[in-house]
Design a protein around this motif. Structure first.
Motif, PDB file in Angstrom:
ATOM      1  N   GLY A 101       0.805  -1.225   0.000  1.00  0.00           N
ATOM      2  CA  GLY A 101       0.000   0.000   0.000  1.00  0.00           C
ATOM      3  C   GLY A 101       0.830   1.263   0.000  1.00  0.00           C
ATOM      4  O   GLY A 101       0.291   2.353   0.070  1.00  0.00           O
ATOM      5  N   GLY A 102       2.137   1.150  -0.081  1.00  0.00           N
ATOM      6  CA  GLY A 102       3.020   2.303  -0.048  1.00  0.00           C
ATOM      7  C   GLY A 102       3.383   2.685   1.376  1.00  0.00           C
ATOM      8  O   GLY A 102       3.079   1.979   2.332  1.00  0.00           O
ATOM      9  N   LEU A 103       4.018   3.840   1.485  1.00  0.00           N
ATOM     10  CA  LEU A 103       4.469   4.319   2.775  1.00  0.00           C
ATOM     11  C   LEU A 103       3.613   5.494   3.221  1.00  0.00           C
ATOM     12  O   LEU A 103       3.064   6.190   2.377  1.00  0.00           O
ATOM     13  CB  LEU A 103       5.947   4.735   2.689  1.00  0.00           C
ATOM     14  CG  LEU A 103       6.902   3.598   2.330  1.00  0.00           C
ATOM     15  CD1 LEU A 103       8.312   4.139   2.160  1.00  0.00           C
ATOM     16  CD2 LEU A 103       6.881   2.507   3.391  1.00  0.00           C
ATOM     17  N   PRO A 104       3.459   5.773   4.491  1.00  0.00           N
ATOM     18  CA  PRO A 104       4.061   5.067   5.612  1.00  0.00           C
ATOM     19  C   PRO A 104       3.400   3.716   5.854  1.00  0.00           C
ATOM     20  O   PRO A 104       2.243   3.507   5.479  1.00  0.00           O
ATOM     21  CB  PRO A 104       3.847   5.996   6.796  1.00  0.00           C
ATOM     22  CG  PRO A 104       2.632   6.772   6.444  1.00  0.00           C
ATOM     23  CD  PRO A 104       2.627   6.901   4.931  1.00  0.00           C
ATOM     24  N   ALA A 105       4.146   2.844   6.475  1.00  0.00           N
ATOM     25  CA  ALA A 105       3.661   1.501   6.794  1.00  0.00           C
ATOM     26  C   ALA A 105       4.406   1.011   8.026  1.00  0.00           C
ATOM     27  O   ALA A 105       5.510   1.458   8.307  1.00  0.00           O
ATOM     28  CB  ALA A 105       3.922   0.549   5.623  1.00  0.00           C
ATOM     29  N   PRO A 106       3.810   0.085   8.769  1.00  0.00           N
ATOM     30  CA  PRO A 106       4.559  -0.510   9.883  1.00  0.00           C
ATOM     31  C   PRO A 106       5.753  -1.273   9.322  1.00  0.00           C
ATOM     32  O   PRO A 106       5.722  -1.764   8.200  1.00  0.00           O
ATOM     33  CB  PRO A 106       3.547  -1.446  10.543  1.00  0.00           C
ATOM     34  CG  PRO A 106       2.510  -1.703   9.509  1.00  0.00           C
ATOM     35  CD  PRO A 106       2.482  -0.499   8.619  1.00  0.00           C
ATOM     36  N   GLY A 107       6.809  -1.351  10.112  1.00  0.00           N
ATOM     37  CA  GLY A 107       8.021  -2.008   9.643  1.00  0.00           C
ATOM     38  C   GLY A 107       8.368  -3.233  10.462  1.00  0.00           C
ATOM     39  O   GLY A 107       7.970  -3.367  11.617  1.00  0.00           O
ATOM     40  N   ILE A 108       9.128  -4.102   9.832  1.00  0.00           N
ATOM     41  CA  ILE A 108       9.597  -5.319  10.481  1.00  0.00           C
ATOM     42  C   ILE A 108      11.021  -5.594  10.003  1.00  0.00           C
ATOM     43  O   ILE A 108      11.342  -5.380   8.832  1.00  0.00           O
ATOM     44  CB  ILE A 108       8.663  -6.517  10.179  1.00  0.00           C
ATOM     45  CG1 ILE A 108       9.107  -7.742  10.957  1.00  0.00           C
ATOM     46  CG2 ILE A 108       8.580  -6.797   8.697  1.00  0.00           C
ATOM     47  CD1 ILE A 108       8.101  -8.885  10.913  1.00  0.00           C
ATOM     48  N   VAL A 109      11.874  -6.012  10.938  1.00  0.00           N
ATOM     49  CA  VAL A 109      13.232  -6.432  10.595  1.00  0.00           C
ATOM     50  C   VAL A 109      13.274  -7.949  10.707  1.00  0.00           C
ATOM     51  O   VAL A 109      12.907  -8.518  11.736  1.00  0.00           O
ATOM     52  CB  VAL A 109      14.280  -5.809  11.543  1.00  0.00           C
ATOM     53  CG1 VAL A 109      15.673  -6.342  11.232  1.00  0.00           C
ATOM     54  CG2 VAL A 109      14.252  -4.293  11.442  1.00  0.00           C
ATOM     55  N   ILE A 110      13.702  -8.596   9.645  1.00  0.00           N
ATOM     56  CA  ILE A 110      13.793 -10.055   9.604  1.00  0.00           C
ATOM     57  C   ILE A 110      15.266 -10.435   9.741  1.00  0.00           C
ATOM     58  O   ILE A 110      16.104  -9.993   8.957  1.00  0.00           O
ATOM     59  CB  ILE A 110      13.203 -10.603   8.297  1.00  0.00           C
ATOM     60  CG1 ILE A 110      11.724 -10.186   8.190  1.00  0.00           C
ATOM     61  CG2 ILE A 110      13.376 -12.113   8.204  1.00  0.00           C
ATOM     62  CD1 ILE A 110      11.130 -10.380   6.816  1.00  0.00           C
ATOM     63  N   VAL A 111      15.571 -11.235  10.754  1.00  0.00           N
ATOM     64  CA  VAL A 111      16.940 -11.657  11.014  1.00  0.00           C
ATOM     65  C   VAL A 111      17.064 -13.123  10.594  1.00  0.00           C
ATOM     66  O   VAL A 111      16.442 -13.993  11.200  1.00  0.00           O
ATOM     67  CB  VAL A 111      17.305 -11.480  12.501  1.00  0.00           C
ATOM     68  CG1 VAL A 111      18.738 -11.903  12.751  1.00  0.00           C
ATOM     69  CG2 VAL A 111      17.075 -10.038  12.947  1.00  0.00           C
ATOM     70  N   PRO A 112      17.860 -13.402   9.560  1.00  0.00           N
ATOM     71  CA  PRO A 112      17.974 -14.777   9.090  1.00  0.00           C
ATOM     72  C   PRO A 112      18.782 -15.654  10.036  1.00  0.00           C
ATOM     73  O   PRO A 112      19.436 -15.168  10.949  1.00  0.00           O
ATOM     74  CB  PRO A 112      18.686 -14.625   7.744  1.00  0.00           C
ATOM     75  CG  PRO A 112      19.436 -13.360   7.849  1.00  0.00           C
ATOM     76  CD  PRO A 112      18.647 -12.471   8.766  1.00  0.00           C
ATOM     77  N   ASP A 113      18.729 -16.941   9.774  1.00  0.00           N
ATOM     78  CA  ASP A 113      19.500 -17.892  10.576  1.00  0.00           C
ATOM     79  C   ASP A 113      20.986 -17.782  10.245  1.00  0.00           C
ATOM     80  O   ASP A 113      21.403 -16.908   9.481  1.00  0.00           O
ATOM     81  CB  ASP A 113      18.975 -19.314  10.383  1.00  0.00           C
ATOM     82  CG  ASP A 113      19.110 -19.823   8.955  1.00  0.00           C
ATOM     83  OD1 ASP A 113      20.011 -19.373   8.216  1.00  0.00           O
ATOM     84  OD2 ASP A 113      18.311 -20.689   8.564  1.00  0.00           O
ATOM     85  N   VAL A 114      21.766 -18.672  10.786  1.00  0.00           N
ATOM     86  CA  VAL A 114      23.224 -18.614  10.672  1.00  0.00           C
ATOM     87  C   VAL A 114      23.709 -18.737   9.226  1.00  0.00           C
ATOM     88  O   VAL A 114      24.827 -18.355   8.919  1.00  0.00           O
ATOM     89  CB  VAL A 114      23.868 -19.683  11.587  1.00  0.00           C
ATOM     90  CG1 VAL A 114      23.639 -21.074  11.033  1.00  0.00           C
ATOM     91  CG2 VAL A 114      25.333 -19.405  11.824  1.00  0.00           C
ATOM     92  N   HIS A 115      22.870 -19.204   8.336  1.00  0.00           N
ATOM     93  CA  HIS A 115      23.271 -19.349   6.942  1.00  0.00           C
ATOM     94  C   HIS A 115      23.091 -18.058   6.157  1.00  0.00           C
ATOM     95  O   HIS A 115      23.486 -17.979   5.000  1.00  0.00           O
ATOM     96  CB  HIS A 115      22.511 -20.502   6.292  1.00  0.00           C
ATOM     97  CG  HIS A 115      22.777 -21.805   6.981  1.00  0.00           C
ATOM     98  ND1 HIS A 115      24.002 -22.437   6.931  1.00  0.00           N
ATOM     99  CD2 HIS A 115      22.009 -22.572   7.761  1.00  0.00           C
ATOM    100  CE1 HIS A 115      23.953 -23.552   7.641  1.00  0.00           C
ATOM    101  NE2 HIS A 115      22.759 -23.650   8.158  1.00  0.00           N
ATOM    102  N   GLY A 116      22.495 -17.050   6.765  1.00  0.00           N
ATOM    103  CA  GLY A 116      22.376 -15.740   6.129  1.00  0.00           C
ATOM    104  C   GLY A 116      21.164 -15.593   5.232  1.00  0.00           C
ATOM    105  O   GLY A 116      20.232 -16.395   5.247  1.00  0.00           O
ATOM    106  N   VAL A 117      21.188 -14.532   4.443  1.00  0.00           N
ATOM    107  CA  VAL A 117      20.080 -14.207   3.546  1.00  0.00           C
ATOM    108  C   VAL A 117      20.005 -15.275   2.454  1.00  0.00           C
ATOM    109  O   VAL A 117      20.983 -15.542   1.769  1.00  0.00           O
ATOM    110  CB  VAL A 117      20.262 -12.805   2.926  1.00  0.00           C
ATOM    111  CG1 VAL A 117      19.146 -12.510   1.931  1.00  0.00           C
ATOM    112  CG2 VAL A 117      20.303 -11.747   4.012  1.00  0.00           C
ATOM    113  N   SER A 118      18.854 -15.864   2.326  1.00  0.00           N
ATOM    114  CA  SER A 118      18.628 -16.875   1.295  1.00  0.00           C
ATOM    115  C   SER A 118      17.308 -16.563   0.614  1.00  0.00           C
ATOM    116  O   SER A 118      16.582 -15.651   1.019  1.00  0.00           O
ATOM    117  CB  SER A 118      18.577 -18.278   1.919  1.00  0.00           C
ATOM    118  OG  SER A 118      17.448 -18.389   2.767  1.00  0.00           O
TER     119      SER A 118
END
Length: 81
Positions: free
Chosen positions: A10-27
């Motif tokens: 829906g565009g900005l502004p929007a609620p935000g979220i930070v996603i932290v991947p596991d030990v293997h990193g961004v996949s």
């Protein structure tokens, strides 16, 4: 810190979220998760925790646990913040 941002449908502004991947990193899994949150109306950021020094070489779970135990929690939490 680098990462992948997926903008809210829906565009900005929007609620935000930070996603932290596991030990293997961004996949692809985490990129898809970020896109799904964006489609649900969030600004999603998939953090690349290895953008400072590169992904660790972890051959087995014992090495994974030892590497995690050696992390500086303050640095990790600061990167997330």
């Amino acid at each position: 810190i680098r990462g992948f941002a997926a903008c809210a449908a829906g565009g900005l502004p929007a609620p935000g979220i930070v996603i932290v991947p596991d030990v293997h990193g961004v996949s692809d899994l985490y990129l898809r998760v970020g896109r799904r949150f964006a489609a649900a109306g969030f600004l999603a950021f998939v953090l690349d925790p290895y953008s400072r020094e590169g992904a660790p070489k972890l051959g087995d779970m014992e090495a994974v646990f030892a590497w995690i135990a050696a992390l500086d929690d303050r640095r990790v939490l600061g990167d997330i913040a």
